[in-house]
Design a protein around this motif. Structure first.
Motif, PDB file in Angstrom:
ATOM      1  N   GLU A   1     -55.856 -64.172  81.993  1.00 33.19           N
ATOM      2  CA  GLU A   1     -55.281 -63.251  82.962  1.00 33.19           C
ATOM      3  C   GLU A   1     -56.309 -62.927  84.030  1.00 33.19           C
ATOM      4  O   GLU A   1     -57.500 -63.093  83.846  1.00 33.19           O
ATOM      5  CB  GLU A   1     -54.868 -61.975  82.265  1.00 33.19           C
ATOM      6  CG  GLU A   1     -56.055 -61.227  81.706  1.00 33.19           C
ATOM      7  CD  GLU A   1     -55.644 -59.912  81.103  1.00 33.19           C
ATOM      8  OE1 GLU A   1     -54.573 -59.866  80.509  1.00 33.19           O
ATOM      9  OE2 GLU A   1     -56.403 -58.953  81.231  1.00 33.19           O
ATOM     10  N   SER A   2     -55.824 -62.420  85.138  1.00 34.01           N
ATOM     11  CA  SER A   2     -56.713 -62.016  86.215  1.00 34.01           C
ATOM     12  C   SER A   2     -57.017 -60.537  86.081  1.00 34.01           C
ATOM     13  O   SER A   2     -56.130 -59.728  85.872  1.00 34.01           O
ATOM     14  CB  SER A   2     -56.080 -62.276  87.568  1.00 34.01           C
ATOM     15  OG  SER A   2     -55.975 -63.643  87.826  1.00 34.01           O
ATOM     16  N   VAL A   3     -58.267 -60.186  86.226  1.00 39.19           N
ATOM     17  CA  VAL A   3     -58.683 -58.795  86.229  1.00 39.19           C
ATOM     18  C   VAL A   3     -58.938 -58.400  87.665  1.00 39.19           C
ATOM     19  O   VAL A   3     -59.597 -59.108  88.404  1.00 39.19           O
ATOM     20  CB  VAL A   3     -59.973 -58.613  85.400  1.00 39.19           C
ATOM     21  CG1 VAL A   3     -60.496 -57.200  85.525  1.00 39.19           C
ATOM     22  CG2 VAL A   3     -59.714 -58.975  83.959  1.00 39.19           C
ATOM     23  N   GLY A   4     -58.434 -57.263  88.086  1.00 32.58           N
ATOM     24  CA  GLY A   4     -58.802 -56.762  89.400  1.00 32.58           C
ATOM     25  C   GLY A   4     -58.138 -57.473  90.543  1.00 32.58           C
ATOM     26  O   GLY A   4     -58.814 -57.872  91.486  1.00 32.58           O
ATOM     27  N   LEU A   5     -56.799 -57.632  90.496  1.00 36.38           N
ATOM     28  CA  LEU A   5     -56.113 -58.345  91.564  1.00 36.38           C
ATOM     29  C   LEU A   5     -56.251 -57.645  92.900  1.00 36.38           C
ATOM     30  O   LEU A   5     -56.253 -58.284  93.942  1.00 36.38           O
ATOM     31  CB  LEU A   5     -54.644 -58.498  91.206  1.00 36.38           C
ATOM     32  CG  LEU A   5     -54.325 -59.444  90.051  1.00 36.38           C
ATOM     33  CD1 LEU A   5     -52.839 -59.446  89.773  1.00 36.38           C
ATOM     34  CD2 LEU A   5     -54.806 -60.849  90.345  1.00 36.38           C
ATOM     35  N   HIS A   6     -56.314 -56.311  92.913  1.00 36.92           N
ATOM     36  CA  HIS A   6     -56.316 -55.583  94.171  1.00 36.92           C
ATOM     37  C   HIS A   6     -57.586 -54.769  94.341  1.00 36.92           C
ATOM     38  O   HIS A   6     -57.603 -53.764  95.031  1.00 36.92           O
ATOM     39  CB  HIS A   6     -55.088 -54.682  94.226  1.00 36.92           C
ATOM     40  CG  HIS A   6     -53.806 -55.440  94.033  1.00 36.92           C
ATOM     41  ND1 HIS A   6     -53.337 -56.346  94.950  1.00 36.92           N
ATOM     42  CD2 HIS A   6     -52.934 -55.442  93.006  1.00 36.92           C
ATOM     43  CE1 HIS A   6     -52.205 -56.871  94.479  1.00 36.92           C
ATOM     44  NE2 HIS A   6     -51.942 -56.344  93.324  1.00 36.92           N
ATOM     45  N   LEU A   7     -58.663 -55.196  93.734  1.00 36.17           N
ATOM     46  CA  LEU A   7     -59.910 -54.469  93.812  1.00 36.17           C
ATOM     47  C   LEU A   7     -60.657 -54.835  95.082  1.00 36.17           C
ATOM     48  O   LEU A   7     -60.486 -55.922  95.636  1.00 36.17           O
ATOM     49  CB  LEU A   7     -60.780 -54.798  92.601  1.00 36.17           C
ATOM     50  CG  LEU A   7     -60.263 -54.318  91.257  1.00 36.17           C
ATOM     51  CD1 LEU A   7     -61.106 -54.877  90.143  1.00 36.17           C
ATOM     52  CD2 LEU A   7     -60.222 -52.810  91.192  1.00 36.17           C
TER      53      LEU A   7
ATOM     54  N   GLN B   1     -66.850 -57.744  83.826  1.00 37.38           N
ATOM     55  CA  GLN B   1     -65.653 -58.184  83.123  1.00 37.38           C
ATOM     56  C   GLN B   1     -65.121 -59.470  83.742  1.00 37.38           C
ATOM     57  O   GLN B   1     -64.771 -59.507  84.919  1.00 37.38           O
ATOM     58  CB  GLN B   1     -64.564 -57.109  83.130  1.00 37.38           C
ATOM     59  CG  GLN B   1     -63.384 -57.451  82.238  1.00 37.38           C
ATOM     60  CD  GLN B   1     -62.386 -56.316  82.106  1.00 37.38           C
ATOM     61  OE1 GLN B   1     -62.284 -55.460  82.974  1.00 37.38           O
ATOM     62  NE2 GLN B   1     -61.631 -56.296  81.002  1.00 37.38           N
TER      63      GLN B   1
ATOM     64  N   GLY C   1     -59.666 -62.212  81.259  1.00 38.81           N
ATOM     65  CA  GLY C   1     -59.247 -62.415  79.883  1.00 38.81           C
ATOM     66  C   GLY C   1     -60.215 -61.923  78.835  1.00 38.81           C
ATOM     67  O   GLY C   1     -60.007 -62.130  77.642  1.00 38.81           O
TER      68      GLY C   1
END
Lengths: 112, 114
Positions: free
Chosen positions: A2-8, A38, A41
């Motif tokens: 999974e992707s962490v922080g799509l809109h960071l 991080q 995933g």
């Protein structure tokens, strides 16, 4: 994974350059501060910490600076490498209340 | 190298169903944490145990969430009933003594509520 922080917020740096990631913390009573990395995933991974009685601490290629006057924390990564690409979170801990609070995170992209 | 174990890694459930997550901390670690991480945000602490006692559960939605660490070792986090907004990554971490010790995180359980 999974992707962490799509809109960071994103910081893009060239490989080999130094990176500086900033964080504003919320509680003036916080006495322990931590930076985490991080990857997609995975759970956060400890990078470096600093206690409130210090203003600078160095590790291997990383330095954390603490400015209690303005409640600001920064993470400096020297000679940034492709493997440093990840989302970076700061966290603050207040011993008396057991409060552990993570910041919103910054995505670091290392450009080859 | 010792690691924090979590299961399941992925869970899909329908709203109003019950779900449970399990965490086994690093051996000898007194403090155990459960976090919820919504995509694009930092982890939010739900509950913190010191041995078998809860030291902070101020952010745990107690009407539907419960957590226990009966023997001060492994822990279970339960949601009943699950709601659509519970879809998130649930992370478990442990530290040797308290919050000023390094936290080691498990791989997390990705929950999807349909």
């Amino acid at each position: 994974g999974e992707s962490v922080g799509l809109h960071l917020p994103t910081l893009s740096v060239q490989e080999g350059d130094n990176s500086i990631i900033n964080c504003a913390y919320s509680n003036s009573a916080s006495d322990y501060f931590i930076w985490y990395k991080q990857e997609s995933g995975k759970g956060p991974q400890f990078i470096i910490d600093i206690r409130s009685n210090m203003d600078k601490r160095q590790g291997q290629r990383v330095t954390v600076l603490l400015n209690k006057t303005v409640k600001h924390l920064s993470l400096q990564i020297a000679a940034t490498q492709p493997g440093d690409s990840a989302v970076y979170f700061c966290a603050e801990y207040t011993s008396g209340t057991y409060k552990y609070i993570f910041g919103t995170g910054t995505r670091l992209k290392v450009l080859a | 190298e010792a690691e924090v174990a979590q299961s399941p890694r992925y869970k899909i459930t329908e709203k109003s169903q019950a779900v449970a997550f399990w965490c086994d901390p690093i051996s000898g670690h007194a403090t155990l944490y459960w976090y919820r991480q919504i995509l694009g945000q930092g982890p939010e602490l739900l509950v913190q145990f010191q041995d078998e006692s809860v030291v902070d559960d101020s952010q745990l939605p107690k009407d539907r969430f419960s957590a226990e660490r009966l023997k001060g070792v492994d822990s279970t986090l339960k949601i009943q009933p699950a709601e659509l907004g519970d879809s998130a990554m649930y992370l478990c971490a442990s530290s040797k003594r308290d919050g000023t010790d390094t936290q080691y995180f498990g791989p997390g359980t990705r929950l999807t509520v349909l």
